[in-house]
Design a protein around this motif. Structure first.
Motif, mmCIF file in Angstrom:
data_model
loop_
_atom_site.group_PDB
_atom_site.id
_atom_site.type_symbol
_atom_site.label_atom_id
_atom_site.label_comp_id
_atom_site.label_asym_id
_atom_site.label_seq_id
_atom_site.Cartn_x
_atom_site.Cartn_y
_atom_site.Cartn_z
ATOM 1 N N ALA A 31 20.058 12.539 -2.181
ATOM 2 C CA ALA A 31 20.476 11.145 -2.367
ATOM 3 C C ALA A 31 21.928 11.066 -2.823
ATOM 4 C CB ALA A 31 19.570 10.459 -3.380
ATOM 5 N N TRP A 32 22.586 9.966 -2.460
ATOM 6 C CA TRP A 32 23.951 9.703 -2.897
ATOM 7 C C TRP A 32 23.995 8.293 -3.486
ATOM 8 C CZ3 TRP A 32 22.336 9.874 2.165
ATOM 9 C CH2 TRP A 32 22.473 8.695 2.910
ATOM 10 N N PRO A 33 24.950 8.002 -4.336
ATOM 11 C CA PRO A 33 25.036 6.657 -4.918
ATOM 12 C C PRO A 33 25.162 5.586 -3.844
ATOM 13 C CG PRO A 33 26.431 8.173 -6.129
ATOM 14 C CD PRO A 33 25.959 8.912 -4.907
ATOM 15 N N GLY A 34 24.280 4.587 -3.910
ATOM 16 C CA GLY A 34 24.302 3.500 -2.944
ATOM 17 C C GLY A 34 23.430 3.710 -1.727
ATOM 18 N N CYS A 35 22.761 4.851 -1.616
ATOM 19 C CA CYS A 35 21.923 5.093 -0.441
ATOM 20 C C CYS A 35 20.694 4.190 -0.443
ATOM 21 C CB CYS A 35 21.499 6.554 -0.353
ATOM 22 S SG CYS A 35 20.303 7.080 -1.609
ATOM 23 N N ILE A 36 20.170 3.930 0.745
ATOM 24 C CA ILE A 36 18.913 3.217 0.917
ATOM 25 C C ILE A 36 17.874 4.247 1.329
ATOM 26 C CG2 ILE A 36 17.722 1.313 2.035
ATOM 27 C CD1 ILE A 36 20.271 0.520 0.434
ATOM 28 N N VAL A 37 16.896 4.502 0.477
ATOM 29 C CA VAL A 37 15.856 5.486 0.766
ATOM 30 C C VAL A 37 14.827 4.831 1.683
ATOM 31 C CG1 VAL A 37 14.068 6.970 -0.199
ATOM 32 C CG2 VAL A 37 16.211 6.615 -1.454
ATOM 33 N N VAL A 38 14.684 5.381 2.894
ATOM 34 C CA VAL A 38 13.783 4.810 3.899
ATOM 35 C C VAL A 38 12.713 5.845 4.218
ATOM 36 C CG1 VAL A 38 13.631 3.647 6.127
ATOM 37 C CG2 VAL A 38 15.790 3.605 4.848
ATOM 38 N N VAL A 39 11.462 5.539 3.863
ATOM 39 C CA VAL A 39 10.365 6.492 4.000
ATOM 40 C C VAL A 39 9.442 6.081 5.137
ATOM 41 C CG1 VAL A 39 8.456 7.666 2.851
ATOM 42 C CG2 VAL A 39 10.469 6.951 1.520
ATOM 43 N N ASP A 40 9.355 6.917 6.142
ATOM 44 C CA ASP A 40 8.390 6.737 7.229
ATOM 45 C C ASP A 40 7.091 7.401 6.798
ATOM 46 O OD1 ASP A 40 6.858 6.745 9.501
ATOM 47 O OD2 ASP A 40 8.245 7.934 10.721
ATOM 48 N N ALA A 41 6.175 6.589 6.246
ATOM 49 C CA ALA A 41 4.875 7.091 5.802
ATOM 50 C C ALA A 41 3.785 6.756 6.810
ATOM 51 C CB ALA A 41 4.533 6.523 4.429
ATOM 52 N N ARG A 42 4.196 6.566 8.064
ATOM 53 C CA ARG A 42 3.302 6.351 9.207
ATOM 54 C C ARG A 42 2.499 5.055 9.091
ATOM 55 N NH1 ARG A 42 3.454 11.603 11.523
ATOM 56 N NH2 ARG A 42 5.192 12.641 10.473
ATOM 57 N N GLY A 43 2.914 4.133 8.233
ATOM 58 C CA GLY A 43 2.202 2.877 8.091
ATOM 59 C C GLY A 43 0.871 2.995 7.374
ATOM 60 N N HIS A 44 0.586 4.151 6.775
ATOM 61 C CA HIS A 44 -0.689 4.384 6.099
ATOM 62 C C HIS A 44 -0.734 3.596 4.791
ATOM 63 C CE1 HIS A 44 -4.301 6.541 4.957
ATOM 64 N NE2 HIS A 44 -3.735 6.913 3.824
ATOM 65 N N THR A 45 -1.780 2.796 4.593
ATOM 66 C CA THR A 45 -1.823 1.898 3.439
ATOM 67 C C THR A 45 -2.915 2.242 2.424
ATOM 68 O OG1 THR A 45 -3.205 0.344 4.698
ATOM 69 C CG2 THR A 45 -0.816 -0.033 4.704
ATOM 70 N N ASP A 46 -3.599 3.352 2.597
ATOM 71 C CA ASP A 46 -4.682 3.708 1.662
ATOM 72 C C ASP A 46 -4.267 4.728 0.615
ATOM 73 O OD1 ASP A 46 -6.485 1.987 2.876
ATOM 74 O OD2 ASP A 46 -7.150 3.496 4.315
ATOM 75 N N THR A 47 -3.075 5.290 0.753
ATOM 76 C CA THR A 47 -2.575 6.272 -0.213
ATOM 77 C C THR A 47 -1.111 5.986 -0.492
ATOM 78 O OG1 THR A 47 -4.036 7.946 0.772
ATOM 79 C CG2 THR A 47 -2.342 8.722 -0.750
ATOM 80 N N ALA A 48 -0.773 5.807 -1.758
ATOM 81 C CA ALA A 48 0.615 5.538 -2.125
ATOM 82 C C ALA A 48 1.441 6.814 -2.047
ATOM 83 C CB ALA A 48 0.679 4.970 -3.544
#
Length: 220
Positions: free
Chosen positions: A76-93
């Motif tokens: 990570a760098w200052p100002g970054c936007i962390v974008v997580v592709d979690a496959r749209g799975h909604t049953d596990t955080a």
């Protein structure tokens, strides 16, 4: 499976270059992208009033596993936007209070998760804009791989490392940095035109008149 851990994109934009985008609604940006670039409606902020603009640190996670987000924050760098592709799975955080605290310490400007998060009350108070599909108590494993700073999809759109993302109450839009100057000019012109429309409405005109729409019988 091994983790594909790559360095941050080179030639990142300066923080001040994102300031103009904070005053541009995502709806306007999407309109001037020919009504494209917006993530699906399920990607929403955890609280109203959240806004951000910055470049993507992309993370591809396995379903129900958040090893990749943990390693991703090392890039990570200052100002970054962390974008997580979690496959749209909604049953596990795959994102919660600890990761969010670490992201804030690294200077992340926003978090977007195409999947589920937890510790949502804590996240709302964290001071970082956070967008996700939903929240759920179930926590993840930390056993698999994934990718960091690799091409991903999030909310139905492609996101490459270093892409620009803008978020507000409506959702999130994504575009290539090479589009930014021309797109900003288009967006500012649209906002000025819409201000003129409001003035005409105040003067008594209907939106049908202002937009020169056809007679009702001529529709279709």
């Amino acid at each position: 499976m091994a983790l594909d851990l790559r360095d941050a994109p080179k030639n990142l934009l300066k923080a001040e270059e994102f300031q103009p985008w904070l005053s541009i609604p995502t709806a306007v940006i999407s309109d001037d992208l020919n009504r494209t670039g917006a993530m699906v409606s399920g990607i929403k902020p955890v609280a109203p009033g959240m806004t951000f603009a910055g470049q993507a640190l992309t993370i591809r996670a396995f379903v129900g596993d958040n090893a990749a987000p943990h390693y991703g924050l090392t890039k990570a760098w200052p100002g970054c936007i962390v974008v997580v592709d979690a496959r749209g799975h909604t049953d596990t955080a795959v994102w919660g209070g600890l990761l969010n605290y670490a992201a804030k310490a690294r200077g992340a400007a926003a978090i977007i998760v195409d999947g589920a998060i937890r510790d949502i009350a804590e996240l709302r108070e964290s001071g970082i804009p956070i967008y996700a599909r939903t929240s759920v108590p179930n926590g993840p494993q930390k056993a698999w791989g994934g990718g960091v700073n690799v091409p991903i999809q999030c909310g139905g759109v492609s996101v490459n490392p270093g892409d620009i993302l803008v978020g507000d109450d409506d959702g999130v839009v994504v575009f290539d940095p090479i589009q930014r100057d021309g797109l900003l000019t288009l967006c500012q012109a649209r906002i000025a035109r819409e201000k003129g429309i409001l003035e005409k409405i105040d003067a008594g005109k209907s939106t049908v008149e202002i937009m020169d729409m056809p007679a009702p019988d001529d529709l279709g």
